[in-house]
Scaffold this active site. Structure first.
Site, PDB file in Angstrom:
ATOM      1  N   LYS A  29      -6.173  -1.540   4.752  1.00 21.08           N
ATOM      2  CA  LYS A  29      -6.087  -0.852   3.459  1.00 21.08           C
ATOM      3  C   LYS A  29      -6.454  -1.776   2.301  1.00 21.08           C
ATOM      4  CE  LYS A  29      -3.004   2.907   4.617  1.00 21.08           C
ATOM      5  NZ  LYS A  29      -1.820   3.079   5.416  1.00 21.08           N
TER       6      LYS A  29
ATOM      7  N   ASP B 161       7.175  -2.400   0.438  1.00 21.60           N
ATOM      8  CA  ASP B 161       6.052  -1.940   1.257  1.00 21.60           C
ATOM      9  C   ASP B 161       4.844  -1.817   0.332  1.00 21.60           C
ATOM     10  OD1 ASP B 161       4.103  -0.306   2.350  1.00 21.60           O
ATOM     11  OD2 ASP B 161       5.480   1.249   3.042  1.00 21.60           O
TER      12      ASP B 161
ATOM     13  N   GLN C  73      -0.058   0.535  -0.031  1.00 20.05           N
ATOM     14  CA  GLN C  73      -0.959   1.227  -0.967  1.00 20.05           C
ATOM     15  C   GLN C  73      -1.224   0.415  -2.214  1.00 20.05           C
ATOM     16  OE1 GLN C  73      -2.691   3.894  -0.475  1.00 20.05           O
ATOM     17  NE2 GLN C  73      -1.781   4.232   1.515  1.00 20.05           N
TER      18      GLN C  73
END
Lengths: 154, 426
Positions: free
Chosen positions: B246, B220, B223
């Protein structure tokens, strides 16, 4: 933005730091859990009702200053009130926080609870101020022998 | 290079002549229109970048230009406008391939975001490869979006979740990780960079260990993608996901990377137009990868905006940007430590961007409201990571998260805001 002092009034800060009736009540006949998922506030409201009146009320848990102070002042306000009176106070309290216009009369009728009028200017914090009250409602609706009810202000 | 295992040198960005280049932060800030807006009459210090990034003008312009002069559906019309839109959409796929350093553009699937990417893999890969009694390994610092899709799969199949523990600093316990593998381990899905703690996980090592057990890995990257250079071939992960919003791009668009040999064996995730080769009521033949996984009219404007965002990031990314972010993180942590009673949550040796913190006697929600009044935007709450909060025995944190367009003035404004919090709660 409104002055933060409108939100964080001395009375609120005092109750947040030294909440009244902040205790687990082992012999409560009603209890419910309240959860504000947005910020992680979790509290449990304990209640003893005798002859349709609030005989004892306390709370315990974690929360922000607004939710803790609201719970603390709620417990002070409700002692000795009938279930119907408690419901009425909540409705007026809710209106104080959410009505689009200021209503000085409503604020006055709420006594100490009027310190929460400033929350109206901070819409995301209304849930904090009402969490204890929603939890109280769930506790009142709970049958004495049932497991703790749960509510969320999401 | 792998940012996952190799920490950048302490002198990242140093030129051969020894002089440290100045990162032109002010020029970069001017690319982001929102940074000049006021918040409650004050300068906006946007420090909620882990929730979503701001958008540079080139992204906003690309989306506007598409709707003003290029809008048509793709993979359908024979007219030139549709061809142009199709070309722009597929060029976005190539840009995403380049960004992730994938081998083949067919390994890039457009989705709504990281959440949908994980759901797609849990559903399409899980359906064929995970059964009752199998194990799926996650970590203790996952976002809810990398927990719930796997729980849903477990409910459907009877598989079980195994969780890599973390220590009090917010680092994964790698010894314990290796011990989680057994004959029924079928999949590993782990966050690259923690959104609640800022920990950069040793994902290359995580992949290597899983592969030594013959188990595929999904990362994932929500971030990580705009803070670290991502090279999926070097990481050797089998799936990688990130979100457009993001990475300076629009909301509603994201990327799933999957190795071609995995994707080709996976059944469709959703049915509809654009994902088929032929349809009769008796039998439908599915389109090839990647279109098999992109049912219906996709988010064309989102892909075009994402393309602009990835090009923008490619232009600003590099050792200087990384050094700027690391310097700013160090500066912020040092300044915040001045606040009495402040404790930073998440102190991994390798961390970026995120500073979660708690203040003694002040709930994060109250911190957030007071900082907002000072023009400082931070996130407060559990950050969609309730298991992380439970593990660290705290109900919530306040979180300041940095981006390359933040500067010391933003940090100073945060620190001044924290002083205000302490005044109110004195």
């Amino acid at each position: 933005m409104s002055d933060l002092r409108e939100l964080y009034q001395e009375v609120i800060l005092d109750h947040a730091k030294r909440p009244r009736n902040f205790r687990i009540m082992p012999d409560a006949d009603h209890q419910a859990d309240g959860h504000n998922r947005l910020c992680g506030d979790k509290l449990r409201v304990f209640l003893k009702v005798r002859d349709g009146k609030v005989d004892a009320v306390s709370f315990h848990g974690e929360g922000c200053a607004i939710s803790k102070a609201s719970a603390s002042l709620m417990t002070e306000t409700l002692a000795g009130k009938t279930v119907a009176e408690a419901q009425d106070i909540f409705e007026r309290f809710h209106a104080l926080l959410t009505s689009p216009v200021e209503d000085d009369g409503a604020a006055e009728s709420l006594g100490k609870l009027a310190v929460f009028a400033g929350v109206r200017e901070f819409p995301v914090r209304v849930k904090c101020a009402t969490l204890a009250w929603h939890t109280l409602q769930a506790a009142m609706a709970q049958r004495p022998d049932a497991p703790a009810a749960a509510v969320s202000t999401e | 290079m792998s940012m996952a295992t190799a920490k950048p040198p302490a002198v990242a960005g140093t030129r051969p002549d020894g002089a440290r280049p100045v990162f032109n932060g002010e020029k970069i800030r001017a690319d982001f229109p929102i940074l000049t807006t006021l918040c409650h009459g004050k300068r906006l210090a946007y420090l909620d970048n882990a929730a979503t990034s701001q958008k540079p003008r080139c992204v906003i312009d690309a989306v506007t230009r598409y709707y003003q002069s290029q809008n048509a559906n793709i993979h359908r019309g024979v007219y030139s406008l549709s061809e142009e839109a199709t070309g722009a959409y597929e060029a976005g796929r190539e840009a995403a391939r380049r960004f992730l350093h994938a081998r083949d553009a067919r390994e890039i699937i457009f989705v709504r975001g990281t959440t949908e990417a994980i759901n797609l893999v849990a559903s399409a890969y899980g359906q064929r490869n995970i059964a009752a009694g199998d194990d799926i390994i996650l970590s203790a610092m996952e976002h809810h979006s990398n927990i719930v899709p796997w729980q849903l799969l477990c409910e459907r199949t009877g598989a079980h979740l195994r969780v890599i523990p973390m220590n009090d600093r917010g680092e994964l316990c790698m010894d314990a990780y290796e011990k989680l593998f057994g004959p029924r381990t079928r999949f590993v899905s782990v966050v690259h960079v923690s959104n609640s703690l800022g920990t950069v996980n040793p994902v290359k090592e995580i992949v290597r260990i899983a592969h030594s057990h013959g188990v595929p890995v999904m990362l994932d990257g929500a971030q990580a993608a705009w803070h670290l250079p991502i090279n999926v071939q070097e990481l050797d992960c089998d799936f990688y996901a990130f979100s457009g919003h993001k990475t300076c791009g629009p909301t509603g668009i994201g990327v799933l990377y999957g190795k071609l040999n995995f994707l080709e064996k996976m059944p469709p995730y959703q049915g509809g137009g654009d994902m088929i080769a032929s349809v009769t009521f008796e039998k439908t033949t599915y389109a090839d990868v990647p279109h098999r996984f992109e049912a219906g009219t996709p988010n064309i404007a989102g892909v075009i905006g994402l393309h602009a965002a990835l090009d923008y990031l490619a232009a600003v990314e590099g050792p200087e940007m990384l050094a700027h972010e690391r310097d700013l993180l160090a500066y912020a942590q040092q300044r915040m430590a001045e606040a009495p009673g402040l404790r930073i949550v998440g102190t991994a040796a390798d961390k970026i961007s995120v500073i979660s913190f708690v203040l003694e006697h002040v709930h994060p929600h109250d911190i957030g409201t007071i900082l907002d009044g000072e023009g400082v935007a931070v996130r407060t709450g559990h950050h969609c990571c309730q298991p992380v909060m439970d593990r660290l025995a705290i109900p919530a944190t306040a979180r300041a998260s940095l981006a390359f367009y933040n500067n010391q003035a933003d940090v100073d404004q945060l620190v001044a805001g924290l002083r205000r919090v302490l005044e109110v709660f004195a």
